[in-house]
Design an enzyme around this catalytic site. Structure first.
Site, PDB file in Angstrom:
ATOM      1  CG  ASP A   9      43.171  41.331  44.459  1.00  0.00           C
ATOM      2  OD1 ASP A   9      42.828  42.331  45.111  1.00  0.00           O
ATOM      3  OD2 ASP A   9      42.450  40.805  43.588  1.00  0.00           O
ATOM      4  CG  ASP A  11      37.126  41.987  46.305  1.00  0.00           C
ATOM      5  OD1 ASP A  11      36.690  41.389  47.303  1.00  0.00           O
ATOM      6  OD2 ASP A  11      37.067  43.228  46.172  1.00  0.00           O
TER       7      ASP A  11
END
Length: 274
Positions: A9, A11
């Site tokens: 991922d 963020d």
């Protein structure tokens, strides 16, 4: 070894903040963002704010400059470079957008470490304005995931299924390591196989969802809390796979480039419950 695919991922996993909020705050659009937030979907909101900033004279360079200042732990940078140097196939799977992600990865010299970036598309229009679109066009119809934790514009579980299929088509058995923090990372965690590894960020939404019913996951769960923790855990798992895949054969010479602490014994998976 047939291969390790590491899916990150972006963020609050690669960088320590939410890139959308970081740009909005950094360019002084927080008040506009907060006012529009209840009125439109997230991707539409970010696109609208980018349009308003463009109208105010903000340039793509201004946006990129703010992104280059986004906090990223040096241990995360080191972990990405080490995983890439060990021959892992690194991918990004994020609900941010391509411009934001590439600006950060380029700045830290990491873009070449990743074979693929799966995220919301972005483009620059004829006026030089940044446009953001949803990964899945939910206006045309839902993506069909009924889990309830995926946003309407992206089911990361469906994207992971596609990544798994494409990796398998390349030949050989691939083992996956998935790193994430948010609710949207829960769906792909459920699609990992028994020989795979899930690395949720401890104390974040995906960790809480996993803890509610840890038995739903087939993959081993190895939580991490900060960049140092991430680097140590990720390299231990990669080392472990290298050892397991080299049974009865001399260890892959790539192991020699791992920090000594990494192969001081293979750790057991950490318990999900405290």
């Amino acid at each position: 070894m047939d291969g390790v695919v590491v899916v990150f991922d972006f963020d609050k996993t690669i960088i320590d903040v939410d890139s959308d909020n970081w740009v909005v705050d950094g360019l002084g659009a927080t008040e506009l963002f907060d006012r529009l937030l209840p009125t439109m979907p997230w991707n539409t909101l970010i696109d609208t704010v980018m349009g308003e900033l463009h109208a105010q004279g903000r340039t793509l360079r201004d946006v990129a400059d703010v992104l280059r200042a986004a906090p990223i732990d040096p241990h995360v940078v080191a972990a990405i470079r080490a995983a890439h140097s060990l021959g892992c196939d690194l991918r990004v799977l994020s609900d941010a957008n391509r411009f934001f992600i590439e600006a950060v990865l380029d700045h830290h010299g990491l873009r070449g470490c990743f074979s693929e970036i799966n995220t919301n598309p972005s483009r620059v229009d004829a006026d030089g304005r940044l446009r953001i679109a949803p990964h899945h066009d939910f206006h045309a119809g839902p993506h069909g995931c009924g889990l309830g934790t995926c946003p309407p514009n992206m089911c990361k579980g469906q994207v992971l299924d596609r990544i798994r299929a494409s990796a398998a088509a390349d030949g050989g058995r691939k083992r996956f390591i998935y790193l994430g923090d948010g609710r949207g990372d829960y769906c792909p965690s459920l699609r990992l196989a028994r020989e795979d590894f899930m690395m949720p960020r401890k104390g974040f939404p995906v960790w809480d969802l996993i803890c509610e019913n840890p038995g739903l996951l087939q993959a081993e769960v190895h939580p991490w809390s900060d960049g140092k923790d991430m680097e140590e855990t990720l390299l231990r798992l990669i080392s472990r796979v290298l050892v397991e895949e080299s049974t009865l054969l001399p260890l892959d010479c790539k192991l020699e480039s791992l920090p000594v602490a990494v192969h001081d014994g293979m750790p057991m998976p950490l318990g999900v419950k405290n």
